[in-house]
Structures are given as structure tokens and as C-alpha cells.
Design a protein around this motif. Structure first.
Motif, short mmCIF file in Angstrom:
data_model
loop_
_atom_site.label_atom_id
_atom_site.label_comp_id
_atom_site.label_asym_id
_atom_site.label_seq_id
_atom_site.Cartn_x
_atom_site.Cartn_y
_atom_site.Cartn_z
N VAL A 25 0.97 -1.25 0.07
CA VAL A 25 0.17 -0.07 0.13
C VAL A 25 0.82 1.18 -0.06
CG1 VAL A 25 -1.77 1.38 1.15
CG2 VAL A 25 -2.03 -1.20 0.97
N LEU A 26 1.76 1.24 0.75
CA LEU A 26 2.75 2.46 0.95
C LEU A 26 3.60 2.53 -0.43
CD1 LEU A 26 4.05 4.56 2.66
CD2 LEU A 26 5.79 2.99 3.28
N ALA A 27 4.00 1.63 -1.21
CA ALA A 27 4.70 1.64 -2.55
C ALA A 27 3.83 2.18 -3.42
CB ALA A 27 5.43 0.33 -2.69
N PHE A 28 2.49 1.63 -3.62
CA PHE A 28 1.72 2.17 -4.41
C PHE A 28 1.14 3.72 -4.27
CE2 PHE A 28 1.28 -2.17 -5.70
CZ PHE A 28 0.59 -2.06 -7.10
N ALA A 29 1.26 4.07 -2.90
CA ALA A 29 0.90 5.66 -2.76
C ALA A 29 2.05 6.37 -2.93
CB ALA A 29 0.55 5.51 -1.04
N ILE A 30 3.26 6.25 -2.93
CA ILE A 30 4.37 6.67 -3.14
C ILE A 30 4.37 6.93 -4.66
CG2 ILE A 30 6.82 6.66 -3.22
CD1 ILE A 30 6.88 5.45 -0.29
N ASP A 31 4.30 5.93 -5.31
CA ASP A 31 4.61 5.74 -6.86
C ASP A 31 3.33 6.84 -7.45
OD1 ASP A 31 5.64 4.82 -9.07
OD2 ASP A 31 3.93 3.63 -9.56
N LYS A 32 2.12 6.72 -6.90
CA LYS A 32 0.99 7.51 -7.39
C LYS A 32 1.28 9.17 -7.21
CE LYS A 32 -2.98 8.62 -8.96
NZ LYS A 32 -3.46 8.13 -10.41
N SER A 33 1.88 9.32 -6.17
CA SER A 33 2.37 10.67 -5.53
C SER A 33 3.47 11.21 -6.52
CB SER A 33 2.85 10.79 -4.14
OG SER A 33 3.44 12.12 -3.88
N ALA A 34 4.40 10.39 -6.83
CA ALA A 34 5.65 10.52 -7.56
C ALA A 34 5.07 10.67 -9.16
CB ALA A 34 6.75 9.43 -7.71
N ARG A 41 9.95 7.60 -10.00
CA ARG A 41 8.96 6.46 -9.76
C ARG A 41 9.42 5.22 -9.25
NH1 ARG A 41 4.62 6.93 -13.61
NH2 ARG A 41 3.60 5.23 -12.24
N ILE A 42 8.61 4.22 -8.51
CA ILE A 42 8.92 2.90 -8.17
C ILE A 42 8.71 2.08 -9.40
CG2 ILE A 42 8.31 0.90 -6.85
CD1 ILE A 42 7.49 3.09 -4.70
N SER A 43 9.53 1.24 -9.84
CA SER A 43 9.57 0.63 -11.18
C SER A 43 8.39 -0.63 -10.72
CB SER A 43 10.81 -0.29 -11.22
OG SER A 43 10.93 -1.12 -10.36
N GLU A 44 7.69 -0.99 -11.89
CA GLU A 44 6.43 -2.04 -11.93
C GLU A 44 7.22 -3.17 -11.42
OE1 GLU A 44 4.70 -2.34 -15.67
OE2 GLU A 44 3.65 -0.20 -15.52
N PHE A 45 8.47 -3.36 -11.65
CA PHE A 45 9.20 -4.89 -11.35
C PHE A 45 9.30 -4.76 -9.55
CE2 PHE A 45 13.21 -6.84 -9.81
CZ PHE A 45 12.94 -8.28 -10.26
N HIS A 46 9.44 -3.54 -9.20
CA HIS A 46 9.58 -3.70 -7.80
C HIS A 46 7.98 -3.66 -6.96
CE1 HIS A 46 13.84 -2.21 -8.29
NE2 HIS A 46 13.96 -3.07 -7.33
N LEU A 47 7.13 -3.06 -7.44
CA LEU A 47 5.75 -3.39 -7.07
C LEU A 47 5.45 -4.74 -7.14
CD1 LEU A 47 4.17 -0.14 -8.78
CD2 LEU A 47 4.72 -0.30 -6.53
N LEU A 48 5.68 -5.21 -8.27
CA LEU A 48 5.23 -6.69 -8.32
C LEU A 48 6.16 -7.64 -7.41
CD1 LEU A 48 4.83 -6.74 -12.25
CD2 LEU A 48 2.92 -7.14 -10.60
N GLN A 49 7.27 -7.26 -7.21
CA GLN A 49 8.24 -8.02 -6.17
C GLN A 49 7.30 -8.15 -4.72
OE1 GLN A 49 12.20 -6.38 -6.29
NE2 GLN A 49 12.90 -8.37 -7.13
#
Length: 99
Positions: A25-34, A41-49
Motif C-alpha cells: 500500500v505504501l509503495a503504491f501511494a508513493i508511486d502515485k504521488s511521484a 517512480r517506483i518500477s513496476e518490477f519492484h511493485l510486483l516483487q
């Protein structure tokens, strides 16, 4: 002495899953804000990890909460595949451990 030495394996798993889902949840929030502000941005690879490590429910929740990556392909298909793998794994564990 380990912090988790006195906990049952199920309690350790619960702590792990709570942490993984909170991280998702935190990673998606940070990525959306970015994405909104044009920052790194946070890479899709890291979100999927994070999802693969147990944060799939948190990833789905965050997608809806932040309306982030809901139509993005192949990200959505990969997240669905991870969810299916987790469900299959849970079903296998249930068959193995339940009488």
C-alpha cells in the motif's frame, strides 16, 4: 535471541503478511504521488516483487484506493498471475496440512 523465537510459525507468517501488505500500500501511494508530481517512480518490477512476497491483497487494495495502475498492461496481468499463484499455493497448503 531472535525477535520471533517465541512466536508460532503462523504468527511469524501473519507478521510477515501484514508487513508485506503495508509495504505494498505504501509503495503504491508513493508511486502515485511521484506520478502526479513528476518525481522518480517506483518500477513496476519492484511493485510486483512486493506483491510476490505476500503483498498481493495490499496491492489490489492500493490500486483501488489510489486508482493507480488499474488499466496498465502487462502489469495487471502479471499481478493477476501472482494472485493466482498465491491462491494455488494456499490451496495446496490447505490440502497438505488440513486433515
Amino acid at each position: 535471541m531472535s525477535l520471533f523465537a517465541d512466536l508460532s510459525p503462523f504468527a511469524v507468517l501473519a507478521v510477515w503478511l501484514i508487513g508485506a501488505n503495508a509495504a505494498a500500500v505504501l509503495a503504491f501511494a508513493i508511486d502515485k504521488s511521484a506520478a502526479r508530481t513528476g518525481h522518480r517512480r517506483i518500477s513496476e518490477f519492484h511493485l510486483l516483487q512486493i506483491a510476490l512476497l505476500g503483498g498481493t491483497p495490499g496491492a489490489y487494495l492500493a490500486r483501488q484506493m489510489f486508482r493507480h495502475k488499474t488499466r496498465k498492461e502487462p502489469f495487471s496481468s502479471r499481478l493477476h498471475t501472482i494472485a493466482i499463484l498465491h491462491i494455488a499455493m494456499l490451496a495446496g497448503l490447505a490440502v497438505f496440512f488440513l486433515p
